[in-house]
Design a protein around this motif. Sequence first.
Motif, short mmCIF file in Angstrom:
data_model
loop_
_atom_site.label_atom_id
_atom_site.label_comp_id
_atom_site.label_asym_id
_atom_site.label_seq_id
_atom_site.Cartn_x
_atom_site.Cartn_y
_atom_site.Cartn_z
N PHE A 363 -59.01 70.10 66.02
CA PHE A 363 -58.30 69.47 64.91
C PHE A 363 -58.75 69.95 63.77
CE2 PHE A 363 -62.30 67.25 65.17
CZ PHE A 363 -62.66 66.77 63.85
N LEU A 364 -58.19 69.54 62.73
CA LEU A 364 -58.30 70.28 61.42
C LEU A 364 -58.07 68.98 60.31
CD1 LEU A 364 -59.25 72.74 59.78
CD2 LEU A 364 -57.01 73.10 59.24
N GLU A 365 -59.26 68.73 59.46
CA GLU A 365 -59.13 67.61 58.58
C GLU A 365 -59.33 68.09 57.30
OE1 GLU A 365 -60.59 63.48 59.29
OE2 GLU A 365 -62.18 64.12 58.06
N ASN A 366 -58.26 67.87 56.54
CA ASN A 366 -58.50 68.30 54.88
C ASN A 366 -58.48 67.01 54.21
OD1 ASN A 366 -58.18 69.45 52.67
ND2 ASN A 366 -56.24 70.38 52.81
N LEU A 367 -59.52 66.89 53.31
CA LEU A 367 -59.58 65.70 52.44
C LEU A 367 -59.65 66.12 51.27
CD1 LEU A 367 -60.43 62.51 52.72
CD2 LEU A 367 -62.85 63.38 52.14
N TRP A 368 -58.69 65.70 50.31
CA TRP A 368 -58.34 66.16 49.10
C TRP A 368 -57.97 64.94 48.06
CZ3 TRP A 368 -53.79 67.32 52.15
CH2 TRP A 368 -52.84 66.56 51.64
N THR A 369 -58.28 65.27 46.79
CA THR A 369 -58.07 64.22 45.60
C THR A 369 -57.25 64.85 44.60
OG1 THR A 369 -60.46 63.43 46.03
CG2 THR A 369 -59.03 62.78 43.89
N ASP A 370 -56.01 64.22 44.36
CA ASP A 370 -55.13 64.59 43.55
C ASP A 370 -54.94 63.52 42.39
OD1 ASP A 370 -52.81 62.76 44.22
OD2 ASP A 370 -53.05 64.14 46.09
N ASN A 371 -54.26 63.88 41.22
CA ASN A 371 -54.05 62.78 40.17
C ASN A 371 -52.93 62.05 40.60
OD1 ASN A 371 -52.13 64.72 39.90
ND2 ASN A 371 -52.07 64.83 37.69
N GLY A 372 -52.22 62.04 41.72
CA GLY A 372 -51.05 61.04 41.78
C GLY A 372 -51.35 59.93 42.92
N PHE A 373 -52.00 60.66 44.06
CA PHE A 373 -52.25 59.59 45.14
C PHE A 373 -53.68 59.11 45.30
CE2 PHE A 373 -48.12 61.39 46.49
CZ PHE A 373 -47.56 60.14 46.58
N GLY A 374 -54.55 59.94 44.45
CA GLY A 374 -56.02 59.70 44.74
C GLY A 374 -56.45 60.59 45.90
N VAL A 375 -57.26 59.94 46.83
CA VAL A 375 -57.74 60.62 48.10
C VAL A 375 -56.91 60.46 49.06
CG1 VAL A 375 -59.80 60.54 49.52
CG2 VAL A 375 -60.16 59.89 47.32
#
Length: 904
Positions: A363-375
């Motif tokens: 499995f691959l898990e990508n955790l990102w933060t953007d200025n639209g949805f947050g985390v």
Amino acid sequence: MTLAQKMKLLFRLALLVAVMASDVCTQQSTSSDFIVSSCRKSLVQLYLPAQNVLKKYVMFSAIDQTGTAHLITDTLATKCGYTISYDDWGSISFRSSLYSCYTQIQNDTSYTISVKIDIAARRDMGDAVTYIKATSCPYVWSPREIVCETNYMEVSTRRKIPVIAEGILRNEPEDWATAFTQAVGGYMSVWQVVFHLSTTQKTTMLIDAAQNIGYGVNTTDSRILLRSPYNASQAVPQKIGGVTFSTLRTTLFYKQRWFIYLVDNAVACPVDDVKFMNDWIVWTVPKSISPLLTGAKTIQSSSVQFGVDLLNLTNAEILSRKYEIVDSNTVTTARIPIGAVGGYYKSRAVNFQYGVSYRIHPFLENLWTDNGFGVTRYTIIKDIMTPFQLRPPVLTNETIPSTQIFNVTVGTFLPDVQLVDLTVGDTVLTVPQGVDRGYVIENITQPNGSVTFVLKVPFSDEKVFKEIPPDGILFILNVTFGFTIIPYGETFTTTGTVECFIPQPIVGPCEHNAGTLSTSLGNLDPRWVIFVKDSQATEGSGLLSTNQTHSTVQVPAASGLVMNEVTSSGLSVTIPITIKDQNGNELYKAVISCDAPPSPAVCLPDGTIQVSVKKLSSLPDMDLTRLRLRDNRCGPVTIDGNMAKFSFTVDSCDTTRTFQDNLVIYQNAISYSSGDSGRPLYIMTVTCNYVTNGTLVVDYGYLDNPTPSAQTGIAPLDLVLRLSKGDRYNDFYGDAEYPVVKYLQEPLYFEVELLYSSDPQLELFLDSCWATIAPDMRSLPMWPIVDNSCEHGEPYQTIFHPVTADTRVRIPSHLKRFEVKTFTFMEGDETYTGEIYFHCDVIICDSSNLDPACTQIGSCIPARQRQGRSVDEDGDKHRLVSSRAVFLLAAQTRADKQFRNHPQ
């Protein structure tokens, strides 16, 4: 105890009573301790070991808060967030989303999944045993979580309304804002969904309607969830970074009098992101997935976590397993060596040939933060199996000629391969039968866990062929090894011919030396043992002397170890020599002929003649008492073992007298006659004068009767599964017409025939038939067509057709015919289209005898027909046969099928 605590206790008691009341199985629930439950990220996993479920029927049901059990079909699984998978050893893994349809949720922080599992040995589940398993897991959610499971896509978002903050409004409207028109015109106080098929095309429907066509839409106190199958009607395929994604864009809205609540939900999961390159599995996932970033301009931070079986791996563990994880700004690539730790190899048999596949669940898990949805937490779960890799077994001849035993190894195999039988010459033997016959059969486990099988067969076995060229003996072993792969019983064979040549010993001429006969033997193995008649020739016995290249046999001419034989030219003396190996097995026999050494009659001065006669080896039943002189009344005076002694005077026993050159010559003859006809078989002339030695003249001949012999012939019992062009079964598709293309409205007419047999007592029965989408008859999915000799009836019934004699069919009992409806093959709620193969498990019976293998054929076969006997008593009574490919084209039909684990 507070009132709230009392209410919770009463609710739990009511739930327990409801669960007990919902048990519809005939057997009482038993302990579920063998079921291993665990919390894996936003999922609950149940693991059922193979020893509890292999070759059994298993049904899963979800239990809701009222205790009602809901059977999990494949449609319900994708709609409600359930995944059921089977590994190659027969174990079952059941996974449930924490937001599955029937999860019991507490404060959106604790989740309880209750599952009812029915396990039965019979298809009708009449003997099922029920197990109840409840698992609770805590979980802290990210503002947005996306899960790409193997059979569904899921996205959940936080629904909390934020406080109005400065700068929250933007000049550019977001994409989901275009759904506002549908929201304004929608129903009041009802959740609805707008599907964004493109920038200009949208579809609106009520939540109930969306759920009825397979979508999972749900809300909790703090979150909104959307779940969809990969091939949903509103899902749009989209290429992103060279990878195809199944994408779904929606706007969920709830309208009341004073406000409209809009929630944007988007999910995108890759469908062709895995490639196989040389000895590597290459898994590539783009990072900038545009459907998930609508409304966001920048990604502020990003981190990637990789693991196997939903367990995270540390960097040290990734390095130790030789995985390669490359994470750039645009793409994440995982390279997994085929065969690495974390996955496993499994033996497979395709077209009765051996090979392997490698399987792993990363499995691959990508955790990102953007200025639209947050985390955003983005998790992709994969079940990867490499293509079938052919690995022909290697047959190795390790025979040492002097041992007189074939030593054959075959391998190497994975430890899931078992040797079940072998064919030596024309005889099929199970492993125990081979051991009883004197063969050595063993398996050797190598340090890496692989297995090699060893077979040892003596040269003296009657199934070993012998050829005798001028310079030696060639021993030939024809052997076929029969294997099975556990646990599902796939079979394959390996055939080979093993030869061993033993050169003929070089035998020198016979020589006379001072009453001793000697001959030289060359080309011998140092471990061979030489016998003269029944006595071992050694240097200690005085019969043998050796040097580096030859051995010399020395035998006194007067010894009982030599034999006299009658030839056309007279009497000869022979040395019988036998060569054996160190185990006492006879290798060669040789009879070395020598000219007869002088053995004159003894002429005494008083006119007495004495002579000795040895038993002849050419007359093995020779009775020395029947030796006679010319006067039939004159026989031997003494018999000592193999020697008869005569003593007579010159004036007795019809002895004749002649004169020559002043010599008096007396002559008689010793003869040996047949007991039946009285015809002389052997005559030896005895001559005596008183100046020279006597002369022995022998004239003898005989004919052997021919040796009776018998030969045994065998013929194969072969099968064929062919496709007819119509229900008359008089015209069939040829090889050049495959794959045959059929529309789903067209039925398929199959015929199974026993070939090359003219025995009317044989009858063919269909034990079971099924279809697969791959040539491997054990591959999944698997659709039943004939069950236990009965016509399968769900959802379209298989139809048996009678067989009658005609110009083509001479023996109707050698054929079976059946009709298959092509709407039978379902994938989810869709009818399967594409390439498909058909297989049958056939039993061949002898109706003139009684055998349990045929009396236990399914209940749909009349009892009279089951009064038969399998024609293959020593081996497996079943025969497998497969069709060539049929290609199904689409038709407008939908159906649902229950998700059940059929025995593999």
